[in-house]
Scaffold this motif. Structure first.
Motif, PDB file in Angstrom:
ATOM      1  N   MET A   1     -21.717  36.907  -1.845  1.00 28.14           N
ATOM      2  CA  MET A   1     -21.505  38.027  -2.767  1.00 28.14           C
ATOM      3  C   MET A   1     -20.079  38.564  -2.598  1.00 28.14           C
ATOM      4  SD  MET A   1     -23.443  41.740  -2.962  1.00 28.14           S
ATOM      5  CE  MET A   1     -25.022  41.049  -3.445  1.00 28.14           C
ATOM      6  N   LYS A   2     -19.330  38.553  -3.663  1.00 29.52           N
ATOM      7  CA  LYS A   2     -17.944  39.029  -3.587  1.00 29.52           C
ATOM      8  C   LYS A   2     -17.891  40.549  -3.700  1.00 29.52           C
ATOM      9  CE  LYS A   2     -15.234  35.033  -5.043  1.00 29.52           C
ATOM     10  NZ  LYS A   2     -14.179  34.555  -5.971  1.00 29.52           N
ATOM     11  N   ARG A   3     -17.092  41.155  -2.799  1.00 25.16           N
ATOM     12  CA  ARG A   3     -16.944  42.609  -2.784  1.00 25.16           C
ATOM     13  C   ARG A   3     -15.576  43.004  -3.330  1.00 25.16           C
ATOM     14  NH1 ARG A   3     -17.718  44.639   2.865  1.00 25.16           N
ATOM     15  NH2 ARG A   3     -19.899  45.071   2.299  1.00 25.16           N
ATOM     16  N   LEU A   4     -15.593  43.912  -4.287  1.00 17.65           N
ATOM     17  CA  LEU A   4     -14.381  44.519  -4.833  1.00 17.65           C
ATOM     18  C   LEU A   4     -14.189  45.871  -4.157  1.00 17.65           C
ATOM     19  CD1 LEU A   4     -12.117  44.899  -7.035  1.00 17.65           C
ATOM     20  CD2 LEU A   4     -13.928  45.846  -8.500  1.00 17.65           C
ATOM     21  N   ILE A   5     -13.019  46.110  -3.565  1.00 19.38           N
ATOM     22  CA  ILE A   5     -12.732  47.419  -2.989  1.00 19.38           C
ATOM     23  C   ILE A   5     -11.804  48.171  -3.940  1.00 19.38           C
ATOM     24  CG2 ILE A   5     -11.753  48.701  -1.057  1.00 19.38           C
ATOM     25  CD1 ILE A   5     -12.707  46.692   0.819  1.00 19.38           C
ATOM     26  N   LEU A   6     -12.198  49.405  -4.246  1.00 20.03           N
ATOM     27  CA  LEU A   6     -11.478  50.253  -5.194  1.00 20.03           C
ATOM     28  C   LEU A   6     -10.761  51.370  -4.450  1.00 20.03           C
ATOM     29  CD1 LEU A   6     -14.434  50.680  -7.708  1.00 20.03           C
ATOM     30  CD2 LEU A   6     -12.409  49.250  -8.106  1.00 20.03           C
ATOM     31  N   PHE A   7      -9.509  51.612  -4.828  1.00 20.44           N
ATOM     32  CA  PHE A   7      -8.702  52.659  -4.210  1.00 20.44           C
ATOM     33  C   PHE A   7      -8.324  53.683  -5.278  1.00 20.44           C
ATOM     34  CE2 PHE A   7      -8.341  48.916  -1.633  1.00 20.44           C
ATOM     35  CZ  PHE A   7      -8.254  49.369  -0.322  1.00 20.44           C
ATOM     36  N   PRO A   8      -8.814  54.941  -5.141  1.00 20.91           N
ATOM     37  CA  PRO A   8      -8.623  55.932  -6.210  1.00 20.91           C
ATOM     38  C   PRO A   8      -7.194  56.437  -6.341  1.00 20.91           C
ATOM     39  CG  PRO A   8      -9.704  56.928  -4.311  1.00 20.91           C
ATOM     40  CD  PRO A   8      -9.629  55.463  -4.035  1.00 20.91           C
ATOM     41  N   GLY A   9      -6.931  57.075  -7.496  1.00 25.42           N
ATOM     42  CA  GLY A   9      -5.619  57.641  -7.789  1.00 25.42           C
ATOM     43  C   GLY A   9      -5.652  59.154  -7.850  1.00 25.42           C
ATOM     44  N   GLN A  10      -4.587  59.720  -8.391  1.00 26.49           N
ATOM     45  CA  GLN A  10      -4.448  61.173  -8.423  1.00 26.49           C
ATOM     46  C   GLN A  10      -5.574  61.850  -9.196  1.00 26.49           C
ATOM     47  OE1 GLN A  10       0.135  61.359  -8.649  1.00 26.49           O
ATOM     48  NE2 GLN A  10      -0.504  63.469  -8.929  1.00 26.49           N
TER      49      GLN A  10
ATOM     50  N   MET B   1     -14.116  37.133 -11.833  1.00 28.53           N
ATOM     51  CA  MET B   1     -13.827  36.489 -10.542  1.00 28.53           C
ATOM     52  C   MET B   1     -15.057  36.443  -9.635  1.00 28.53           C
ATOM     53  SD  MET B   1     -10.087  38.195  -9.776  1.00 28.53           S
ATOM     54  CE  MET B   1      -9.918  37.415  -8.151  1.00 28.53           C
ATOM     55  N   GLY B   2     -16.157  37.033 -10.088  1.00 30.31           N
ATOM     56  CA  GLY B   2     -17.395  36.965  -9.328  1.00 30.31           C
ATOM     57  C   GLY B   2     -17.736  38.197  -8.521  1.00 30.31           C
ATOM     58  N   ALA B   3     -17.029  39.302  -8.741  1.00 24.87           N
ATOM     59  CA  ALA B   3     -17.350  40.523  -8.012  1.00 24.87           C
ATOM     60  C   ALA B   3     -18.752  40.993  -8.378  1.00 24.87           C
ATOM     61  CB  ALA B   3     -16.326  41.612  -8.339  1.00 24.87           C
ATOM     62  N   GLU B   4     -19.571  41.209  -7.363  1.00 24.39           N
ATOM     63  CA  GLU B   4     -20.944  41.655  -7.593  1.00 24.39           C
ATOM     64  C   GLU B   4     -21.182  43.083  -7.115  1.00 24.39           C
ATOM     65  OE1 GLU B   4     -24.118  38.718  -6.766  1.00 24.39           O
ATOM     66  OE2 GLU B   4     -22.463  37.418  -6.169  1.00 24.39           O
ATOM     67  N   ASN B   5     -20.343  43.544  -6.186  1.00 25.68           N
ATOM     68  CA  ASN B   5     -20.425  44.951  -5.808  1.00 25.68           C
ATOM     69  C   ASN B   5     -19.023  45.520  -5.629  1.00 25.68           C
ATOM     70  OD1 ASN B   5     -19.525  44.711  -3.101  1.00 25.68           O
ATOM     71  ND2 ASN B   5     -21.589  44.491  -2.321  1.00 25.68           N
ATOM     72  N   ALA B   6     -18.906  46.811  -5.893  1.00 20.11           N
ATOM     73  CA  ALA B   6     -17.624  47.507  -5.806  1.00 20.11           C
ATOM     74  C   ALA B   6     -17.806  48.723  -4.908  1.00 20.11           C
ATOM     75  CB  ALA B   6     -17.155  47.944  -7.190  1.00 20.11           C
ATOM     76  N   VAL B   7     -16.944  48.838  -3.908  1.00 15.41           N
ATOM     77  CA  VAL B   7     -16.999  49.970  -2.980  1.00 15.41           C
ATOM     78  C   VAL B   7     -15.708  50.759  -3.126  1.00 15.41           C
ATOM     79  CG1 VAL B   7     -17.244  50.718  -0.603  1.00 15.41           C
ATOM     80  CG2 VAL B   7     -18.392  48.615  -1.376  1.00 15.41           C
TER      81      VAL B   7
ATOM     82  N   GLY C   1     -14.137  49.413   8.997  1.00 19.79           N
ATOM     83  CA  GLY C   1     -13.837  48.003   9.197  1.00 19.79           C
ATOM     84  C   GLY C   1     -14.215  47.159   7.998  1.00 19.79           C
ATOM     85  N   ILE C   2     -14.418  47.803   6.852  1.00 13.68           N
ATOM     86  CA  ILE C   2     -14.830  47.097   5.643  1.00 13.68           C
ATOM     87  C   ILE C   2     -13.774  46.075   5.219  1.00 13.68           C
ATOM     88  CG2 ILE C   2     -13.835  48.828   4.076  1.00 13.68           C
ATOM     89  CD1 ILE C   2     -16.254  48.363   2.234  1.00 13.68           C
ATOM     90  N   GLU C   3     -14.235  44.946   4.716  1.00  9.25           N
ATOM     91  CA  GLU C   3     -13.348  43.903   4.217  1.00  9.25           C
ATOM     92  C   GLU C   3     -13.681  43.621   2.764  1.00  9.25           C
ATOM     93  OE1 GLU C   3     -10.844  42.237   5.534  1.00  9.25           O
ATOM     94  OE2 GLU C   3     -10.925  43.018   7.583  1.00  9.25           O
ATOM     95  N   GLY C   4     -12.652  43.461   1.957  1.00 10.21           N
ATOM     96  CA  GLY C   4     -12.860  43.128   0.553  1.00 10.21           C
ATOM     97  C   GLY C   4     -12.519  41.678   0.260  1.00 10.21           C
ATOM     98  N   ASP C   5     -13.108  41.146  -0.799  1.00 12.80           N
ATOM     99  CA  ASP C   5     -12.735  39.821  -1.302  1.00 12.80           C
ATOM    100  C   ASP C   5     -11.685  39.943  -2.403  1.00 12.80           C
ATOM    101  OD1 ASP C   5     -14.775  38.221   0.197  1.00 12.80           O
ATOM    102  OD2 ASP C   5     -16.137  39.507  -0.955  1.00 12.80           O
TER     103      ASP C   5
END
Length: 301
Positions: A1-10, A259-265, A76-80
């Motif tokens: 399962m590919k993980r997408l990590i999201l980084f918020p903005g202003q 790209m196959g992302a199935e979850n986004a954190v 320690g989270i890792e993203g794909d």
């Protein structure tokens, strides 16, 4: 399962952000202290106390950068795959190994400072208007040295427009006449992602010219192209261009899905991006990690 990590903005910042992580996570504290030592203002007090400066762009941007990377360290989270919204692209580049944390801190501090100096514009969020109609309206109003343009393409029916203050009221009126459900002026210091940031972009380009960008260890979907980029020179160039170009978040999320992302954190304050992802692609499961309680929940899974 590919993980997408999201980084918020202003806009996601809040008083006492990341304070609980600093007090309860040794890994988070180490990263935050490193960032605090590499800025020439008291970012720790700005973030951890009821300090009005937190909403000033030059301080908001490093604060968000710091909070996101504190969450990364504490979990320690890792993203794909990684994706940041506007300034969120910088902590995303640190997580992907393109920048080290010290260079990332230097860059985000200078970016915030330069963007804060660019005044004389405004921004407004538009709900319920087709993008093609919105773009055509912006083009029709622009001229004689003044312009409004799409700045954040957040979802299929939510776009932020940015440009000269003299045109913003006219834009709002015409957008409502064209069928927009809501047009909401935003409380910002400048017209981000517009032509009014050209001076900031030029100074920013000179500042980062000598900073080394490395090849990412995981794909970075950049705001400018809405594609996964792997060439350090392209990544640097697009980070510069992003200051005046729209954030194509809607398309970025679609790319992640392809790209196959199935979850986004979402890592950092609040859960704005998680909400946007749910509107864009319901097949991607979403969650967010903001507080120490949420860090513990993630670590216990």
């Amino acid at each position: 399962m590919k993980r997408l990590i999201l980084f918020p903005g202003q806009g996601a910042q809040y008083n006492e952000m990341a304070k609980d992580i600093y007090e309860a996570s040794s890994e988070g504290k180490t990263v935050l202290d490193e960032i605090f030592m590499n800025v020439d203002f008291d970012l720790k007090s700005i973030m951890f106390e009821a300090d009005e400066r937190l909403n000033d762009t030059q301080y908001t941007q490093p604060a968000l950068f710091a909070h996101s990377l504190a969450v990364i360290a504490a979990t320690g989270i890792e993203g794909d795959i990684v994706l940041g919204h506007s300034l969120g692209e910088l902590p995303a580049l640190v997580h992907a190994g393109v920048l080290d944390i010290n260079d990332g801190t230097r860059i985000v501090s200078r970016r915030g400072e330069l963007m804060a100096q660019s005044t004389g514009g405004g921004m407004a969020a538009v709900i319920g208007m087709e993008y093609s109609e919105l773009k055509a309206l912006c083009d029709s109003l622009s001229g004689n040295g003044l312009a409004v343009q799409p700045a954040n393409l957040n979802t299929s029916d939510q776009t932020v427009v940015s440009g000269d203050a003299a045109l913003m009221d006219q834009f709002a009126e015409k957008a409502k006449e064209a069928g927009a459900r809501r047009v909401m002026p935003l409380n910002v210091s400048g017209a981000f992602h517009s032509h009014l940031m050209e001076g900031a972009k030029a100074d920013f380009a000179r500042f980062i010219e000598g900073i080394e960008f490395k090849s990412p260890r995981i794909p970075v979907i950049q705001n400018v192209s809405a594609k996964p980029e792997t060439d350090p020179d392209v990544i640097k160039s697009q980070l510069i261009e992003q200051i005046t170009k729209p954030v194509r978040f809607f398309e970025c999320v679609q790319t992640a899905g392809e790209m196959g992302a199935e979850n986004a954190v979402e890592v950092g304050p609040k859960k704005v991006l998680s909400g946007l992802v749910r509107k864009i692609d319901r097949s991607i499961a979403t969650s967010n990690i903001d507080t120490m309680e949420q860090v513990k929940e993630f670590n216990d899974e």
